[in-house]
Design a protein around this motif. Sequence first.
Motif, mmCIF file in Angstrom:
data_model
loop_
_atom_site.group_PDB
_atom_site.id
_atom_site.type_symbol
_atom_site.label_atom_id
_atom_site.label_comp_id
_atom_site.label_asym_id
_atom_site.label_seq_id
_atom_site.Cartn_x
_atom_site.Cartn_y
_atom_site.Cartn_z
ATOM 1 N N LEU A 1 -3.998 4.856 4.396
ATOM 2 C CA LEU A 1 -3.519 3.887 3.514
ATOM 3 C C LEU A 1 -4.275 3.449 2.429
ATOM 4 O O LEU A 1 -5.458 3.711 2.244
ATOM 5 C CB LEU A 1 -3.325 2.447 4.215
ATOM 6 C CG LEU A 1 -2.731 2.401 5.873
ATOM 7 C CD1 LEU A 1 -2.857 1.070 6.381
ATOM 8 C CD2 LEU A 1 -1.266 2.915 5.427
ATOM 9 N N ALA B 1 0.970 5.228 1.701
ATOM 10 C CA ALA B 1 0.446 6.076 2.900
ATOM 11 C C ALA B 1 0.724 7.375 2.722
ATOM 12 O O ALA B 1 1.996 8.019 2.415
ATOM 13 C CB ALA B 1 1.072 5.177 4.079
ATOM 14 N N VAL C 1 2.569 3.169 11.453
ATOM 15 C CA VAL C 1 3.038 2.803 10.164
ATOM 16 C C VAL C 1 4.180 3.258 9.980
ATOM 17 O O VAL C 1 4.648 4.233 10.177
ATOM 18 C CB VAL C 1 2.111 3.443 9.216
ATOM 19 C CG1 VAL C 1 2.317 3.202 7.735
ATOM 20 C CG2 VAL C 1 0.467 2.679 9.412
ATOM 21 N N CYS D 1 0.918 -1.138 0.216
ATOM 22 C CA CYS D 1 -0.028 -0.129 0.072
ATOM 23 C C CYS D 1 0.870 1.302 0.005
ATOM 24 O O CYS D 1 1.919 1.095 0.432
ATOM 25 C CB CYS D 1 -0.803 0.044 1.309
ATOM 26 S SG CYS D 1 -0.042 0.390 2.867
#
Length: 529
Positions: free
Chosen positions: A231, A221, A264, A219
């Motif tokens: 995301l 982000a 993240v 993904c």
Amino acid sequence: MSTVSFESALQHLLNGDHIETDLPESRLVERALSRGEGVLTKSGAFAATTGLYTGRSPKDKFIVDEPSVHDSIDWGVVNAAVDKDVFSKLYRKVLHYLGQQDALFVTNGYAGKDTDYRLSLRVVNEFAWHNLFARQLFIRPEENERPAEEENGFTIVSAPGFKADPEVDGTRSEAFVHISFEERIVLIGGTEYAGEMKKSIFSIMNYLLPAQNVLPMHCSANTGKEGDVALFFGLSGTGKTTLSADRTRFLIGDDEHGWSDNGVFNIEGGCYAKTINLSKEKEPDIYDAIRFGAVLENVVVDEESRKPDYDDGYYTENTRAAYPLEHIQNVLPQGVAGHPNTIIFLTADAFGVLPPISRLTKEQAMYHFLSGYTSKLAGTERGVTEPEATFSSCFGAPFLPRHASVYAEMLGEKIDQHEVNVFLVNTGWNAGGYGSSDRIPLNYTRAMVQAALEGELTNVQTNQDPIFGLHIPKRVPGVPDEVLQPKSTWDDPKAYDEKASQLAKKFKENFERFSHVSDEIRNAGPTFK
């Protein structure tokens, strides 16, 4: 060949006078030009072509079947096994081949911005431009920082000029990508497509991170000025790079991330963007990022002006640009942020029946994550010449060494834990599907994504699609109401129903392989007549 001899053989190769290590990008560009590996474009980017292989060659990728990983790999078509002896013999032959070259290029770096989970990397290349690619795509050590020589680090050995003999070397073709987790080696040969290096390391991180309670994700982000994190999941060509490169937000990363208990983090140090039909008007951030230090793959370049023609797919539709994150205006330098507030699943639906945006329940989110539906776009892989329906678990099945359920269960837990809003966004077609209409306008998609990120779709009224069960917003600022309801864009409602039922059936057939999931998740999928 023992573990000691694998490393010692490589060290013997790297102690030669022909080794050029950790060259800055300017030196690598000079070396690539002097060796005739490509040309410099008008914007200063280096452009190269990759010959026969203009995309990944997934059927030529193998994981070495070793005792320490045998029981945890999801063996099959995606994760094909190769015997250790076959790998060892091929490794020796490749090192011998590289030892005969007049120069080799080595760069050291990392995968993983979070220092608690980063993986040290050493990349050995036959081509200078491949080394430039690796330098820009992986994480570069800080200035004056000496890369750590960690015992658990991996080495990529790339020899595109070495063509395997399948009958002798045990490969499927002249090209091969072998990953050995015990020897910590990625062995690549026979293909000049640089993306094999990037995706091999992603496959490795997809195996290593779950054991550390970190979810690896295919993904992009980004984060807003208030710290909210979004995301964007999706296969190549669905819009991850385009939609995450938003000048009103800060880019965390383009393609690969980890989600730990801290939040993240980006796995890479650069972006690998598709450039077919790229324009400054539609995608200014990507367009402006293609300057000195960037690498263009298989983009047609005018011989006189040296201007790239992004509309020309002569070599492939899978034209690419690799550039460091610093080339993006609004980038988050540390590459680490908090937990996501919004997750967006991207799909390019060639059937033209999925809504441009819909809100998902948690069960629907798990269903669509496991399904990973999109239309595989031309040129992304060898042999794909026009869009075709495909299902790729977790939007990244080719890079998942473990069973898809491992990643899906981790995502479900994190959605619950952090109360994340999830949306499905169709960046593909409507009004009759591929061949009958243009793709959904990018400005509409941007408006829908912006509304989702700003919370404008959390409590909006919705219609529930009778076939797919998706909750479609009745209003989205900046988007005509009729565009939101896919059936209303078709001239023939009956034709829409038939096509929608066809796609729903494909969803059902694909999901039969997930026999272990709960009834709640299974029933969150579409129905068909």
